[in-house]
Design a protein around this motif. Structure first.
Motif, PDB file in Angstrom:
ATOM      1  N   SER A  25      20.320   0.645 -10.118  1.00 24.87           N
ATOM      2  CA  SER A  25      20.541   0.612 -11.562  1.00 24.87           C
ATOM      3  C   SER A  25      20.867   2.008 -12.081  1.00 24.87           C
ATOM      4  O   SER A  25      20.543   3.007 -11.448  1.00 24.87           O
ATOM      5  CB  SER A  25      19.300   0.089 -12.280  1.00 24.87           C
ATOM      6  OG  SER A  25      18.251   1.037 -12.188  1.00 24.87           O
ATOM      7  N   LYS A  26      21.497   2.039 -13.252  1.00 25.99           N
ATOM      8  CA  LYS A  26      21.808   3.332 -13.859  1.00 25.99           C
ATOM      9  C   LYS A  26      20.528   4.078 -14.239  1.00 25.99           C
ATOM     10  O   LYS A  26      20.484   5.299 -14.173  1.00 25.99           O
ATOM     11  CB  LYS A  26      22.703   3.163 -15.078  1.00 25.99           C
ATOM     12  CG  LYS A  26      23.165   4.502 -15.645  1.00 25.99           C
ATOM     13  CD  LYS A  26      24.429   4.422 -16.412  1.00 25.99           C
ATOM     14  CE  LYS A  26      24.825   5.810 -16.887  1.00 25.99           C
ATOM     15  NZ  LYS A  26      26.089   5.820 -17.580  1.00 25.99           N
ATOM     16  N   TYR A  82      27.872   5.833 -10.768  1.00 24.85           N
ATOM     17  CA  TYR A  82      26.984   5.500 -11.876  1.00 24.85           C
ATOM     18  C   TYR A  82      27.285   6.234 -13.192  1.00 24.85           C
ATOM     19  O   TYR A  82      26.788   5.832 -14.240  1.00 24.85           O
ATOM     20  CB  TYR A  82      25.526   5.774 -11.497  1.00 24.85           C
ATOM     21  CG  TYR A  82      24.952   4.705 -10.591  1.00 24.85           C
ATOM     22  CD1 TYR A  82      24.533   3.481 -11.112  1.00 24.85           C
ATOM     23  CD2 TYR A  82      24.838   4.911  -9.230  1.00 24.85           C
ATOM     24  CE1 TYR A  82      24.015   2.493 -10.297  1.00 24.85           C
ATOM     25  CE2 TYR A  82      24.316   3.923  -8.403  1.00 24.85           C
ATOM     26  CZ  TYR A  82      23.904   2.719  -8.943  1.00 24.85           C
ATOM     27  OH  TYR A  82      23.384   1.745  -8.132  1.00 24.85           O
ATOM     28  N   PHE A  83      28.063   7.333 -13.140  1.00 24.95           N
ATOM     29  CA  PHE A  83      28.240   8.141 -14.338  1.00 24.95           C
ATOM     30  C   PHE A  83      29.718   8.374 -14.649  1.00 24.95           C
ATOM     31  O   PHE A  83      30.535   8.512 -13.746  1.00 24.95           O
ATOM     32  CB  PHE A  83      27.515   9.481 -14.184  1.00 24.95           C
ATOM     33  CG  PHE A  83      26.048   9.323 -13.949  1.00 24.95           C
ATOM     34  CD1 PHE A  83      25.184   9.073 -15.005  1.00 24.95           C
ATOM     35  CD2 PHE A  83      25.518   9.387 -12.668  1.00 24.95           C
ATOM     36  CE1 PHE A  83      23.823   8.890 -14.788  1.00 24.95           C
ATOM     37  CE2 PHE A  83      24.162   9.205 -12.443  1.00 24.95           C
ATOM     38  CZ  PHE A  83      23.317   8.960 -13.509  1.00 24.95           C
TER      39      PHE A  83
END
Length: 191
Positions: free
Chosen positions: A116-117, A170-171
């Motif tokens: 998950s983030k 993720y980013f």
């Protein structure tokens, strides 16, 4: 025979797993900033010994996460296994190695299990706080700070494929440091 104080707390490999599972982002940031700054302080230490040359910085020589202990209660960082402790002729490569082999190896299991983030943000916070702490130790010398930032952020990134790919997954680009600006700071410092 040298008698040293026993290191309190736990080694960083153990501490990272516990901190990742239970700490808030603020606590992660505070603790890993402190750890990074302590390591940076060792490398940036300068002293003037009477009638002798300046001693500028030291390197541990075996700066693995198993050789760094952190005691949460006292916020004390201890380094063990000083076999290769010496002056800092190869400081930048040791700092780079600390992040590429130490941090990357210790964070790899967390990266592989990340789902998950929210968890990704914890890993990013740990890694970036170590980097920021290292850089904080060199803030009194803008030129040296620019060189350290370049080695810690720009040169480390391509060497840690797991972390680089993980960050990109993720980013967004806006959530990551602008490596081109850091490279420009470095070029200006070298000029």
């Amino acid at each position: 025979m040298v008698v040293l104080e026993a290191a309190k707390g736990e080694d960083l490999d153990s501490f990272i797993k516990k901190a990742y599972a239970t700490y808030s982002l603020n606590d992660l940031r505070k603790n890993f900033l402190k750890i990074g700054q302590t390591i940076g302080n060792l490398h940036s230490y300068q002293s003037k010994i009477e009638n002798k040359k300046n001693i500028t910085g030291f390197i541990h020589g075996d700066l693995t996460f198993g050789n760094i202990f952190y005691d949460v209660a006292s916020e004390k960082v201890s380094l063990i296994d000083y076999v290769n402790f010496s002056s800092s002729t190869m400081m930048l490569s040791y700092i780079r190695d600390f992040l590429t082999s130490g941090a990357a190896t210790s964070l790899k299991p967390l990266i592989e299990e990340c789902d998950s983030k929210e968890n990704a943000l914890k890993i990013k916070t740990i890694f970036e706080s170590l980097q920021e702490g290292l850089e904080e130790a060199f803030k009194s010398s803008p030129q040296m700070l620019a060189i350290i930032k370049y080695h810690v952020r720009v040169l480390v990134n391509p060497q840690i494929k797991d972390i680089e790919n993980f960050l990109k997954k993720y980013f967004t680009k806006d959530e990551l440091p602008d490596l081109e600006i850091i490279e420009q700071e470095y070029n200006n410092a070298i000029k």
